[in-house]
Write a protein that holds these residues in place. Structure first.
Motif, PDB file in Angstrom:
ATOM      1  N   VAL A 494      -2.279  15.120  46.450  1.00  0.00           N
ATOM      2  CA  VAL A 494      -2.591  14.541  47.957  1.00  0.00           C
ATOM      3  C   VAL A 494      -4.164  14.339  47.913  1.00  0.00           C
ATOM      4  CG1 VAL A 494      -2.640  15.160  50.199  1.00  0.00           C
ATOM      5  CG2 VAL A 494      -0.757  15.723  48.859  1.00  0.00           C
ATOM      6  N   GLN A 495      -4.748  13.409  48.058  1.00  0.00           N
ATOM      7  CA  GLN A 495      -5.876  12.774  48.293  1.00  0.00           C
ATOM      8  C   GLN A 495      -6.370  11.743  48.925  1.00  0.00           C
ATOM      9  OE1 GLN A 495      -6.774  11.404  44.364  1.00  0.00           O
ATOM     10  NE2 GLN A 495      -5.349   9.830  44.336  1.00  0.00           N
ATOM     11  N   PRO A 496      -7.726  11.576  49.476  1.00  0.00           N
ATOM     12  CA  PRO A 496      -8.288  10.707  50.371  1.00  0.00           C
ATOM     13  C   PRO A 496      -7.728   9.326  49.954  1.00  0.00           C
ATOM     14  CG  PRO A 496      -9.895  12.201  50.187  1.00  0.00           C
ATOM     15  CD  PRO A 496      -8.844  12.499  49.056  1.00  0.00           C
ATOM     16  N   SER A 497      -7.418   8.158  50.742  1.00  0.00           N
ATOM     17  CA  SER A 497      -7.103   6.886  50.275  1.00  0.00           C
ATOM     18  C   SER A 497      -8.431   6.139  50.339  1.00  0.00           C
ATOM     19  CB  SER A 497      -6.052   6.444  51.240  1.00  0.00           C
ATOM     20  OG  SER A 497      -5.970   4.981  51.158  1.00  0.00           O
ATOM     21  N   LEU A 498      -8.302   4.727  49.608  1.00  0.00           N
ATOM     22  CA  LEU A 498      -9.425   3.814  49.541  1.00  0.00           C
ATOM     23  C   LEU A 498      -9.840   3.507  50.778  1.00  0.00           C
ATOM     24  CD1 LEU A 498      -8.442   2.281  46.091  1.00  0.00           C
ATOM     25  CD2 LEU A 498     -10.354   3.953  46.324  1.00  0.00           C
ATOM     26  N   ARG A 499      -8.969   3.585  51.577  1.00  0.00           N
ATOM     27  CA  ARG A 499      -9.098   2.886  53.185  1.00  0.00           C
ATOM     28  C   ARG A 499      -9.704   4.019  53.821  1.00  0.00           C
ATOM     29  NH1 ARG A 499      -3.664  -0.161  55.537  1.00  0.00           N
ATOM     30  NH2 ARG A 499      -2.586   1.919  54.623  1.00  0.00           N
TER      31      ARG A 499
END
Length: 598
Positions: A494-499
């Protein structure tokens, strides 16, 4: 006054006036449209006629010019003319008899074209060789025309009106000596009668009254033997389609001749172009008046035919104000009233059926809710039982099994939850639930399962629907690890998206993977197609896909759902993105206990 207006404000009068106004608008709009289109058509036809006339006139002018060009070329290439000019160029004086011999040659050519008044032959030094008299080309015409003839090297150059005879036009060409490498040997000038270019009479076969004028660049009228008119330069320089000429309005078309550099003007009276429009206007007015009268009568009859059956239907509807709706059983004879009556009766039947169906559904729903309440399980009984197992195992020293029971208790507590609390949790809570599940599965499968869970700190507080990730992890073990020979790996990241403002969740395994056909069948299943699973009921991924669309589809048009990357013997990775705000306002509930992780 109001009562009289109320009596006149009937449905029949409204329909009558409405139909009449609509018809008047239609007549006015259609009449204006027809008038505009037909008038444009008439104008276009007239313009095409004018253009055709101009093309025919220009073709005739080119033919006349071609005849003069052919005649002068034959004279210039005549052997006698070539011989005399060659002797003059070589310094030999041409005798009187030799010059007189040219008369017979010139006369023979002029006999074929009487419009050619005379032909004049000059030497290279501008001396007049024929006719037999004194003269010089430099004094006969402007020197610019001589220079132009030298530039054209044998092509015909048109001069314009003869300075010595205003009823004639002049044209000159250089005579090239064929026996001297086509060098300049002299000049041949032709004098043509202006009537030769009278283009109006041969083409005026109708009563259009159009005029065809041949005009030079200085505005002088050329193709006419009549007295010259006023300066035509304003017509040449005008860019308007409609011009004024001799106190009349004309539609003009201009064509420029490349051979003479003269302009051909075709002038057609405006009255000829628009003579059909007045007739069209009269026809439209008369037909519009007749159409209005006829529609006035038809509107009155039609409004009466419409309102009469409506009044009968109103009387029938008044009988169904109270109680059960009853159909109108009155027999009718007219087609309109019979159709309305049948529609009303059908509506009454459908409404009675709808009332019955709604009543039955309400009764069935009440019974279903009662059974659901009776079938509820008290989760506290399950939790208390697991706690008793835990105490018993701890007293016997089975700490590992006791820890497993604690994990199971927390797992069930998370799944069952409190029905009065929100169904939304944080990603931190959801990932912790996935860890508990993987711990239990590790206890069951032993060394065949290894797992890894990674949660970015900034994503831990993102709200997410409960049990959104665990079904995917179950699917990875069921179809990935269990279908693999040897140890299997399940990874949850679970990680931040490029968007900006989105979080990416990826669940992957190193199982046998899927080929392209199986992957496409899985996508079809997610969109509502048949299940492809041979284990379980195959609803885990479908449930997640539907919940993603249910919770996030209305809040974000950018939601893509689950994206599956799978290749044979390389495993499967399922990825989806959720917005960080979740589309809802999250209120954290009771925090779940944390288990061990890796």
């Amino acid at each position: 006054m109001y009562g009289r207006f109320k009596e006149l404000n009937t449905l029949r009068n409204q329909i009558f006036i409405g139909f009449l106004l609509v018809m008047l608008i239609i007549i006015v709009v259609s009449g204006a449209f027809v008038y505009d289109r037909v008038s444009s058509l008439l104008k276009n036809n007239s313009e095409r006629h004018i253009q055709q006339t101009a093309v025919q006139a220009n073709g005739r002018l080119d033919a006349l010019i071609g005849q003069i060009d052919s005649l002068t070329e034959q004279v210039a290439n005549h052997p006698t003319v070539q011989q005399l000019l060659l002797e003059e160029l070589n310094g030999q004086k041409v005798s009187f008899n030799q010059r007189q011999s040219l008369l017979k040659i010139v006369s023979s050519y002029q006999a074929y074209m009487p419009s050619v008044g005379s032909l004049e032959l000059y030497t290279a030094d501008y001396r007049l060789l024929f006719p037999i008299k004194d003269g010089s080309l430099s004094t006969r015409i402007n020197g610019s025309y001589i220079s132009e003839a030298n530039v054209q090297k044998g092509r015909l150059v048109w001069i314009g009106v003869d300075p010595n005879d205003d009823q004639s036009l002049l044209a000159i060409r250089q005579v090239s000596l064929m026996d001297r490498w086509f060098s300049r040997g002299g000049y041949l000038m032709a004098r043509i009668q202006r009537s030769y270019f009278q283009l109006n009479d041969p083409l005026s076969g109708s009563d259009s009254g159009e005029s065809i004028l041949l005009v030079s660049d200085d505005g002088q009228l050329l193709g006419s033997s009549e007295a010259p008119v006023a300066n035509l330069l304003p017509l040449l320089h005008s860019k308007d389609q409609t011009v004024s000429f001799q106190d009349k309005e004309y539609v003009q078309v201009k064509l420029r001749s490349d051979k003479t550099n003269w302009t051909l003007l075709v002038l057609t009276p405006v009255s000829y172009v628009t003579k059909g429009i007045s007739v069209l206007r009269t026809v439209l007015l008369v037909s519009g008046a007749l159409g209005t009268v006829l529609f006035l009568i038809m509107s009155f009859v039609l409004s009466t035919m419409i309102t009469r059956p409506i009044m009968h239907l109103i009387r029938a509807m008044r009988k169904s104000r109270l109680g059960v709706l009853t159909p109108n059983l009155q027999s009718v004879s007219t087609v309109e009233l019979r159709e309305l009556n049948n529609t009303y009766n059908g509506m009454i039947t459908n409404m009675n059926d709808l009332i019955r169906v709604v009543y039955e559904k309400e009764v069935l729903q009440s019974r279903t809710e009662l059974k659901a309440l009776q079938a509820q399980i008290n989760p506290h009984f399950l939790f208390n039982t697991l706690e008793a197992f835990n105490w018993s195992l701890e007293e016997k020293g089975e700490e590992e099994l006791a820890g497993l029971v604690v994990v199971m208790s927390r797992l069930f507590r998370y799944i069952i939850g409190n029905p009065n609390m929100d169904e939304w949790v944080t990603l931190g809570e959801e990932v912790e639930q996935v860890r508990r599940y993987l711990q239990i599965m590790e206890m069951r499968m032993g060394e065949r399962l290894t797992w890894n869970v990674e949660l970015a700190p900034q994503a831990a507080a993102v709200p997410v629907p409960k049990l959104l990730i665990q079904p995917i992890a179950e699917n990875a073990i069921l179809h990935g690890v269990e279908s693999r020979v040897g140890s299997g790996l399940v990874s949850v990241v679970v990680q931040p998206s490029l968007r900006q403002g989105w979080t990416t969740i990826t669940v992957s395994d190193n199982g046998p993977g899927m080929d392209a056909d199986t992957l496409q069948a899985l996508y079809n299943s997610l969109e509502g197609g048949p299940s492809i699973s041979s284990k379980g009921n195959g609803v885990g991924l479908v449930n997640v896909q539907r919940r993603l669309k249910l919770y996030y589809g209305r809040e974000s048009a950018d939601l893509q759902g689950m994206m599956i990357d799978s290749k044979p013997s390389q495993g499967t990775a399922i990825t989806f993105e959720i917005p960080n705000n979740g589309g809802y306002t999250y209120e954290p509930g009771q925090q779940n206990d944390s288990g061990r992780g890796r």
